[in-house]
Design an enzyme around this catalytic site. Structure first.
Site, PDB file in Angstrom:
ATOM      1  N   ASP A  99      45.961  42.480  50.409  1.00  0.00           N
ATOM      2  CA  ASP A  99      46.230  41.053  50.195  1.00  0.00           C
ATOM      3  C   ASP A  99      47.187  40.587  51.281  1.00  0.00           C
ATOM      4  OD1 ASP A  99      46.838  38.537  48.930  1.00  0.00           O
ATOM      5  OD2 ASP A  99      46.344  39.446  46.997  1.00  0.00           O
ATOM      6  N   ASP A 201      45.797  34.969  51.064  1.00  0.00           N
ATOM      7  CA  ASP A 201      46.425  34.085  50.079  1.00  0.00           C
ATOM      8  C   ASP A 201      46.443  32.633  50.582  1.00  0.00           C
ATOM      9  OD1 ASP A 201      48.030  34.220  47.532  1.00  0.00           O
ATOM     10  OD2 ASP A 201      49.587  33.363  48.805  1.00  0.00           O
ATOM     11  N   GLU A 264      41.378  32.918  49.791  1.00  0.00           N
ATOM     12  CA  GLU A 264      41.686  32.288  48.498  1.00  0.00           C
ATOM     13  C   GLU A 264      41.811  30.784  48.742  1.00  0.00           C
ATOM     14  OE1 GLU A 264      44.899  31.881  44.906  1.00  0.00           O
ATOM     15  OE2 GLU A 264      45.499  31.851  46.988  1.00  0.00           O
ATOM     16  N   HIS A 325      44.404  37.118  38.542  1.00  0.00           N
ATOM     17  CA  HIS A 325      45.748  37.247  37.965  1.00  0.00           C
ATOM     18  C   HIS A 325      46.465  35.905  37.820  1.00  0.00           C
ATOM     19  CE1 HIS A 325      46.128  36.850  42.215  1.00  0.00           C
ATOM     20  NE2 HIS A 325      47.426  36.709  42.129  1.00  0.00           N
ATOM     21  N   ASP A 326      45.791  34.811  38.200  1.00  0.00           N
ATOM     22  CA  ASP A 326      46.422  33.484  38.131  1.00  0.00           C
ATOM     23  C   ASP A 326      45.843  32.601  37.037  1.00  0.00           C
ATOM     24  OD1 ASP A 326      48.054  33.955  40.356  1.00  0.00           O
ATOM     25  OD2 ASP A 326      46.498  33.292  41.757  1.00  0.00           O
TER      26      ASP A 326
HETATM   27  C1  NOJ Z   1      48.095  32.658  45.094  1.00  0.00           C
HETATM   28  C2  NOJ Z   1      48.364  33.953  44.391  1.00  0.00           C
HETATM   29  O1  NOJ Z   1      47.187  34.434  43.816  1.00  0.00           O
HETATM   30  C3  NOJ Z   1      49.445  33.655  43.372  1.00  0.00           C
HETATM   31  O2  NOJ Z   1      49.613  34.720  42.472  1.00  0.00           O
HETATM   32  C4  NOJ Z   1      50.705  33.340  44.127  1.00  0.00           C
HETATM   33  O3  NOJ Z   1      51.720  32.983  43.209  1.00  0.00           O
HETATM   34  C5  NOJ Z   1      50.495  32.189  45.109  1.00  0.00           C
HETATM   35  N1  NOJ Z   1      49.254  32.287  45.840  1.00  0.00           N
HETATM   36  C6  NOJ Z   1      51.620  32.137  46.107  1.00  0.00           C
HETATM   37  O4  NOJ Z   1      51.536  33.189  47.001  1.00  0.00           O
END
Ligand code: NOJ
Length: 528
Positions: A99, A201, A264, A325-326
C-alpha cells in the site's frame, strides 16, 4: 486467456495487517502472523494478497501516516520478516501487493520535521504551506476528511500547512519534482525487492488547486451528514494536473515486469475511468467501488454494471470491490443471505475481484464500546463514523479470541459469533460462506468464460440481476435474486444445467423455459 496478465485473471485478497494474525501475543497482527496464514490464502485460491500499510508509522491513522517508507513498523516486525513473507508468498505462488501512501506523510517523517523547521529549509516546499488571511484565519475553506478545517497553524514559522486527513498527516507537495523523485524512489525500493504491485492511497487527491480557491458549498449537505461533505471538493480532488502524476507514477511500474498499480479513487464512474490514462498509461486498476458505495439493491447494481462496462476505455481492464477496511461490511449492509448473492456477483462479474479479509466467512461489523474506539474518524467526528467495526480480528477458529492472538485482549474485540463463523468450522461445513467462496473461486479460476470471458447483461427488472459470460463455445448464465421473495427469469430458449447456487444445492439440475430462483438466491447455469 493465456495472453492475459496475472492481475487480470487473478483475485486480490486484502489483508488489514493489524487484524489478520498476531504472532507475538501483543494483541495486534503482524507480518510473521500473515506469513503463517499464507497457506490458507493459497487453499482459498486467491492470486494476490494486498497488505494495508505496514511501514514505520506513529499510527495516528493506523499506518496511513508513514514516517519511513522504507522500513517496517516494529509493531509489525522487521524488514527481514517482510522478506520472509514475500519469499514464502512467492513459493506458494501468491503475489504480494503493498500500500503506497503518496498524498501525505506522518508529521513525524524526517521530511516534514525539516520542512517545518524554518521557512528557508530546503524541504519547506515539500509540503503545502500558506500564509493566513489578513485576519489570521486559514487561507481558504478546505475541510479535512477527519473533521475540521484542513489547515493547521505552525507557531514557529507563522504559516498554515494543509492536511487532507489528520493534522498528523501533512500533505506532500506533488508539484515539486524533488518530491516526485523521492517518492518514486520509495516505490522502487520495494519493487526492487520483488513486490508485485501497489495499491495507491487516495490517488485522485495528490494535486490540489494551485490558486487555493474555496471549495463551493454542497447544496445537498445537511447537518448530520459527514462534515467533510459540506463543501464539494472541487479544488482539492481530481484536479486535471493529477493525471500527469499518475502517468509518471505508472512509468515507474513499467520499469519492471508485470507489476500492478491499483488506484484508490472514490469518484463517479465517468470520472473514475479517466484514471486508466488517456493512452492506457494510468493505473492498471482504478478501484471500482460501485458495489461498496451503492445500496445492495437490484436497480442500482444493474445500473452500475451497465454504466461501468460502457465507460471503460478500450484496453482498460475492469475490476470490482465489495468491501474494505473503510466501509461497513457487506454482510452488515446487505444481510448474511444477500452477502452470499453479492459474493457470487463479485466472483462472476467480468474484471478483477478484490475480497476483503473475513468477508469470505460472512463476518459482520462488530459493535465497539465507546471507550474502545480507536479510529480517528470515530473519535474526531462521531462514533457512528468509526471504521473499527469492519476492522476487527480475523476469525480463525473457536478458541479464545478466534485464534487471532494469545493476548488476553486483542486491539479490537472479536465478534461475539466467532464460534460459528470461523475458518476451521466453515471449512468443514459443506454449506458455509467459506465453502461457497471456495467453490466460486475454483469455478472462476477453472472456467475461462467466468474468468476473462465476455459479459452480456440481460434485460431484467424487479429484484433480478442477470448476465451471460462466454468464452469460445462455453457459456454461463449468472442469475442473482436480490430480493427476499422468489423470482422467475425467462430463459428465452436458453437451457442448461445448474453449476452452483448460493445455497450450495440443486447442482446438476436441468433448467429450461424459466429459471426459478428462491429468495436471496444466486444461480450459475452452464448453458448447453
Ligand atoms: C484511504 C485509506 O483506505 C484510509 O484507511 C485512510 O484513512 C485514508 N485513505 C488516508 O490515508
Amino acid at each position: 486467456m493465456t495472453e492475459k496478465l496475472w492481475w487480470q485473471t487473478g483475485i486480490v485478497y486484502q489483508v488489514y495487517p493489524r487484524s489478520f494474525q498476531d504472532s507475538t501475543g501483543d494483541g495486534v497482527g503482524d507480518l510473521t502472523g500473515i506469513t503463517s496464514r499464507l497457506a490458507y490464502l493459497q487453499w482459498l485460491g486467491v492470486t494476490a494478497v494486498w497488505i494495508s500499510p505496514c511501514f514505520r508509522s506513529p499510527m495516528a491513522d493506523h499506518g496511513y501516516d508513514v514516517s519511513d517508507y522504507r522500513d517496517i513498523d516494529p509493531l509489525f516486525g522487521v524488514l527481514a520478516d517482510f522478506d520472509n513473507l514475500l519469499a514464502e508468498a512467492h513459493r506458494l505462488g501468491l503475489k504480494v501487493i503493498l500500500d503506497f501512501v503518496p498524498n501525505h506523510t506522518s508529521e513525524q517523517h524526517p521530511w516534514f520535521l525539516e520542512s517545518k523547521s524554518s521557512r528557508d529549509n530546503p524541504k519547506r516546499d515539500w509540503y503545502i504551506w500558506h500564509d493566513p488571511k489578513p485576519d489570521g484565519s486559514p487561507p481558504n475553506n478546505w475541510l479535512a476528511n477527519f473533521g475540521g478545517i484542513a489547515w493547521e497553524w505552525d507557531e514557529t514559522t507563522q504559516q498554515y500547512y494543509y492536511h487532507a486527513f489528520l493534522k498528523e498527516q501533512p500533505d506532500l507537495n506533488w508539484r515539486n519534482p524533488a518530491v516526485r523523485q523521492a517518492m518514486f524512489d520509495n516505490l522502487r525500493f520495494w519493487l526492487d525487492r520483488g513486490v508485485d504491485g501497489f495499491r495507491v492511497d487516495v490517488m485522485n487527491s495528490i494535486i490540489k488547486d494551485d490558486q487555493f480557491r474555496d471549495n463551493p458549498p454542497n447544496p445537498g449537505w445537511k447537518p448530520g451528514d459527514h462534515p467533510y461533505l459540506e463543501y464539494i471538493p472541487a479544488f482539492t480532488l481530481d484536479r486535471p494536473e493529477v493525471q500527469d502524476v499518475v502517468t509518471a507514477m505508472r512509468a515507474v511500474f513499467d520499469e519492471y515486469d508485470e507489476r500492478v498499480i491499483i488506484g484508490e479513487i472514490y469518484l463517479p464512474i465517468e470520472r473514475l475511468v479517466r484514471y486508466y490514462g488517456e493512452n492506457g498509461d494510468g493505473a492498471h486498476l482504478p478501484f471500482n467501488f460501485q458495489l461498496v458505495i451503492k445500496p445492495w439493491e437490484a436497480a442500482p447494481v444493474r445500473d452500475s454494471i451497465r454504466r461501468y462496462y460502457a465507460a471503460i476505455p478500450p484496453g482498460g481492464w475492469p475490476n470490482w470491490v465489495l468491501g474494505n477496511h473503510d466501509r461497513p461490511r457487506i454482510a452488515s449492509r446487505a444481510g448474511r443471505e444477500q452477502a452470499r448473492v453479492a459474493a457470487m456477483a463479485l466472483l462472476t462479474l467480468w474484471g478483477t475481484p478484490t475480497i476483503y479479509q473475513g468477508d469470505e466467512l460472512g463476518m459482520e461489523d462488530v459493535p465497539i464500546p465507546l471507550d474502545k474506539i480507536q479510529d480517528p474518524q470515530g473519535l474526531n467526528i462521531d462514533p457512528s463514523r468509526s471504521r473499527d467495526p469492519e476492522r476487527t480480528p480475523m476469525q480463525w477458529d473457536a478458541s479464545p479470541n478466534a485464534g487471532f492472538t494469545t493476548a488476553p485482549e486483542p486491539w479490537l474485540p472479536v465478534a461475539s459469533d466467532y464460534r460459528d463463523y470461523n475458518v476451521e468450522q466453515e471449512r468443514e461445513d459443506p454449506k458455509s460462506f467459506l465453502t461457497l467462496h471456495r467453490r466460486l473461486i475454483d469455478l472462476r479460476q477453472s472456467e475461462p468464460a467466468l474468468n476473462a470471458g465476455s459479459l452480456a447483461q440481460l434485460d431484467t427488472d424487479g429484484d433480478l440481476v442477470a448476465y451471460e459470460r462466454a468464452d469460445g463455445g462455453t457459456r454461463f448464465l449468472v442469475a442473482l435474486n436480490l430480493g427476499a421473495g422468489p423470482a422467475s427469469l425467462p430463459l428465452d430458449g436458453r437451457r442448461g444445467q445448474i453449476t452452483l447456487t448460493t445455497h450450495l444445492d440443486r447442482l446438476g439440475d436441468d433448467v429450461s423455459g424459466a429459471l426459478e430462483l428462491r429468495g436471496d438466491e444466486g444461480v450459475i447455469v452452464r448453458l448447453s
